[in-house]
Design an enzyme around this catalytic site. Structure first.
Site, PDB file in Angstrom:
ATOM      1  N   LYS A  84     -18.334  -0.089 -13.429  1.00 50.97           N
ATOM      2  CA  LYS A  84     -17.240   0.676 -14.038  1.00 50.97           C
ATOM      3  C   LYS A  84     -16.476   1.396 -12.932  1.00 50.97           C
ATOM      4  CE  LYS A  84     -17.232   3.342 -18.305  1.00 50.97           C
ATOM      5  NZ  LYS A  84     -17.968   4.460 -18.922  1.00 50.97           N
ATOM      6  N   VAL A  85     -15.174   1.160 -12.893  1.00 47.02           N
ATOM      7  CA  VAL A  85     -14.339   1.698 -11.809  1.00 47.02           C
ATOM      8  C   VAL A  85     -13.173   2.462 -12.440  1.00 47.02           C
ATOM      9  CG1 VAL A  85     -12.931   1.088  -9.801  1.00 47.02           C
ATOM     10  CG2 VAL A  85     -14.890  -0.347 -10.422  1.00 47.02           C
TER      11      VAL A  85
END
Ligand code: E4P
Length: 223
Positions: A84-85
């Site tokens: 997750k960015v």
């Protein structure tokens, strides 16, 4: 439509997995801080053992190289990890680098359809607009879901819209109708979706009628 749990709590994950309705899990630093007690890595590995679907693990670095180090590390923990960015210029660059390495990403903290479009073009497989946080500031969170889902389908982008920051069961129905591929829900919202006062009343009535019928039969037989 796929339903994910938005939690790092193992008991909650085991419970919904037993219901047979759990397609994946999303975590973030706040959700991890709520449970604590073990390393983030250990919790992620445990979640991945329970849930075969995508499990999002969030990076906290704010420069590209740091994101890459954290994300590559998460990706080695289990095959179903999705990195997750957060949406940002560096986040987009990291997403595009992860894509080139074959590491799946979930672009988080999306608040406009344009941010989602950029994330999809950079190569994110999951696009996470935050519905509840937009509603909290008097904006229409569901509009972003509807617009982004339409863009993804119209251009056949290789990405799924994940409706996040869900606050109540109505958000789930609206996300489905707006075309979200996935919604990630707190445990409480899963429980709220199960319940209805008329269901509870109906179960109690059936139970009472059953007991009454059995008592009448027993009385007839002289038991
Ligand atoms: C999920 O990926 C998000 O991190 C989460 O849904 C955020 O929800 P919140 O706005 O309730 O913190």
């Amino acid at each position: 439509m796929k339903l994910f749990l938005d939690t790092a709590d193992i008991d909650e994950i085991r419970t919904v997995a037993r219901w047979g309705v759990l397609d994946g899990v999303t975590t973030n630093p706040t959700l991890y801080a709520k449970v604590g007690g073990a390393s983030y890595d250990a919790i992620l590995q445990e979640i991945c053992r329970i849930v075969p679907g995508p499990v999002s693990a969030e990076v906290v670095a704010d420069e590209v190289e740091g994101m890459l180090v954290e994300g590559r590390h998460f990706a080695k923990l289990a095959d179903n990890i999705v990195v997750k960015v957060p949406m940002s210029e560096t986040g987009l660059e990291a997403i595009s680098r992860f894509r080139a390495e074959g590491i799946r990403t979930n672009c988080t903290l999306i608040f406009t359809a344009n941010q989602g479009l950029l994330a999809a073009k950079a190569g994110a497989s999951l696009l996470s607009p935050f519905v509840g946080r937009l509603d909290d500031i008097n904006e229409e969170g569901m509009t972003v879901i509807r617009e982004l889902a339409e863009i993804v389908r119209f251009f056949e982008l290789d990405a799924e819209v994940l409706s996040a920051s869900i606050r109540h069961p109505r958000h789930v129905t609206e996300s489905a109708l707006a075309g979200a591929h996935i919604a990630t829900l707190p445990f409480k919202v899963f429980q709220q979706m199960v319940r209805h006062p008329l269901t509870d009343k109906g179960i109690a009535q059936f139970r009472a009628d059953w007991e009454a019928a059995r008592a009448a039969l027993a009385a007839q037989k002289g038991d």
